[in-house]
Design an enzyme around this catalytic site. Sequence first.
Site, short mmCIF file in Angstrom:
data_model
loop_
_atom_site.label_atom_id
_atom_site.label_comp_id
_atom_site.label_asym_id
_atom_site.label_seq_id
_atom_site.Cartn_x
_atom_site.Cartn_y
_atom_site.Cartn_z
N ALA A 270 27.86 -7.34 -25.97
CA ALA A 270 28.26 -7.24 -24.55
C ALA A 270 28.71 -8.61 -24.08
O ALA A 270 28.12 -9.21 -23.19
CB ALA A 270 27.09 -6.71 -23.72
N HIS A 444 13.34 0.69 11.34
CA HIS A 444 12.08 0.30 10.72
C HIS A 444 11.38 1.53 10.17
O HIS A 444 11.39 2.56 10.82
CB HIS A 444 11.18 -0.37 11.76
CG HIS A 444 9.84 -0.74 11.19
ND1 HIS A 444 9.67 -1.80 10.33
CD2 HIS A 444 8.61 -0.15 11.34
CE1 HIS A 444 8.40 -1.87 9.98
NE2 HIS A 444 7.73 -0.88 10.57
#
Length: 468
Positions: A270, A444
């Site tokens: 890779a 939240h």
Amino acid sequence: MDKKWDLIIIGGGPGGYVAAIRGAQLKQKVLLVENHKIGGTCMNYGCIPAKYLLHQTKIYKDLKANKNLEGPLKDIKCNWKRVQEEKSRAVERLVKGLEFLLQKNGVKIINGMGLIKGNNQVSVMPDGEDEQVFDAEKIILATGSRPAELPFLRPNGKEIVTSREALELEDIPRRMIVIGAGAIGLEMGTIYQRLGSEVSILEILPTVLPGSDKETVKRLERILKAQGLHVYTQMKIESSQIKDGKVFVKGTSLESQSPFEFEAEKVLLAVGRSPNSEGLSVKESGLSMDDNRWVRVNPQLETNIPGTYAIGDLIGGKLLAHKASHEGLVAVENATGENKEMCYKALPMAVYTDPEFSSVGLTEEEATEKGMRIQTGLFPLQANGRALTLGRQEGMVKIIADECDLVIGAHVLAPNASEFISEIILAMSKGLKVQEMSSSIHIHPTLSEAVMEAALKVKNEAIHILNV
Ligand SMILES: Cc1cc2nc3c(=O)[nH]c(=O)nc-3n(C[C@H](O)[C@H](O)[C@H](O)COP(=O)(O)OP(=O)(O)OC[C@H]3O[C@@H](n4cnc5c(N)ncnc54)[C@H](O)[C@@H]3O)c2cc1C
């Protein structure tokens, strides 16, 4: 089939197919030439299959790591064959959907190798049939890239593989060596480590994800090592040998100057990608390329041949599907009369490790190197309620602003970082200041509150950490 087209696109990956659809929307008669599978590397051998495997192996890993579960958890196995079948099904579904979309938009697809000739002509060699030559008002080249090789470590599809074969291994290797700690190396290494392979990642440069914000990737490297990946940096590989079904990789550590040797059943190469530019044009067409054969374009994405554009991996830069698609839009709009310049200022990227790494804009090192006076705000996820409920507090959000408070970069390590970094991408592309980001109300409990807090921290006004 008609011989004359407004627009011929060679290559049906995320660059080419997006350009084809936009071309059709702009009332162009579009021919899309693809020699393999519509969807390109991304859909067939890249983004999509890799993310499918990452998701499935994450479920497996999370289940095994969850301390609140009871029962014979050790009996749970990952049915790899079924995972592979389902992955192929998901890819097939996407490709079919895309073919349908192209057809409904009026894009004509022809299978075969495309090649540009002089005089705005494209030759197509359909498998086993005679050459067909078409005339085009405008041409877009989008033939992508393929895995790069090392002279002493050539993929043989068996012991030494590229990402393409690594996505389809039949058996889980006991040991795997991954050469290169870029996005592909880290993602593939993560998949096989979760499945039980002993994975060693060897990288020649000093950090994983070379070129990324150092502070952020250092933290990612620590997290990956704690998860069981063996990550070695500054490792120069010099030779390899295959013996009795095993690969022996030898080299020198650039840090200690001492030699090393690793051994594994599989080696995944890779180490980057090379452009698919060979055989794309006849010599006489004079298509300009750089020394490494990436096709050269101007800011409008036009090549040196008037009316012929190039996009995506083929032109180099960051090799990302969304970059290719965006370039596809810009190129086709320019081909139909606009004069747009491609802007890479807010080009984001993501690596789907756990936590995800996502980033946009300048790193701290790049900004400093440019001589900019910068301000940074770092918010650790230890102080984020949502991260606590997810049991994932090791990440962080870092925002970089210039001296006028404009957001110029962000580097995020968090679950779903690739999704919630979009807020920062929008801020950057619209030229917003950190105060404009921190003054909007965030839900939240969410991880995105960490973005608001990091923006506040730039001005030492964070609420949930001390501003020292
Ligand atoms: C394992 C892996 C994971 C990845 N994950 C991500 C990710 O998560 N996110 C991301 O943004 N990017 C990811 N990428 C990168 C992404 O796949 C590429 O950047 C993207 O596919 C490039 O698009 P493209 O259209 O330029 O080229 P390609 O997708 O490569 O498409 C080019 C097409 O052209 C065809 N072609 C080539 N030559 C000819 C010719 N002469 N005639 C006709 N057709 C031709 C090819 O068959 C191919 O279908 C990943 C890549 C890999 C390998």
